[in-house]
Design a protein around this motif. Structure first.
Motif, short mmCIF file in Angstrom:
data_model
loop_
_atom_site.label_atom_id
_atom_site.label_comp_id
_atom_site.label_asym_id
_atom_site.label_seq_id
_atom_site.Cartn_x
_atom_site.Cartn_y
_atom_site.Cartn_z
N VAL A 62 0.69 -1.17 0.31
CA VAL A 62 -0.15 0.15 0.16
C VAL A 62 0.96 1.20 -0.08
N VAL A 63 0.14 2.29 -0.20
CA VAL A 63 1.31 3.61 -0.99
C VAL A 63 0.84 4.43 -0.67
N ASP A 64 0.66 5.59 0.10
CA ASP A 64 0.13 6.22 0.73
C ASP A 64 0.50 7.97 0.19
N LEU A 65 -0.08 8.00 -1.07
CA LEU A 65 0.02 8.86 -1.58
C LEU A 65 -0.13 10.48 -1.97
N VAL A 66 -0.63 10.70 -0.33
CA VAL A 66 -0.86 12.26 -0.11
C VAL A 66 0.60 12.17 0.29
#
Length: 80
Positions: A62-66
């Protein structure tokens, strides 16, 4: 009918597919992707040996785009 050996599965997964898990040829027909609560699947057919199998995809990251956007923005400001 014999199933796919653990060794063949490991090789196929490590190489991310793209070849027949049975005969090794690259003449594949890939079906649509189906999304279910228990996984994502697609049917694959080898045009050479006519074998059929199903690829199963699983969530691996999972990548935190923010947060990533903030990091990119800071880097862009520094490079100006």
């Amino acid at each position: 009918m014999k199933g796919i050996s653990a060794e063949k599965k490991k090789k196929y997964i490590k190489s991310t597919g793209g070849f027949c898990i049975y005969c090794g040829k690259k003449k594949l027909v890939v079906g649509p992707i189906y999304f279910y609560s228990y996984g994502i699947f697609r049917t694959v057919i080898c045009s050479s040996c006519k074998k059929l199998w199903e690829d199963k995809f699983i969530l691996s990251n999972v990548v935190d785009l923010v947060e990533d956007e903030k990091k990119v923005s800071k880097k862009q400001k520094r490079s100006k």
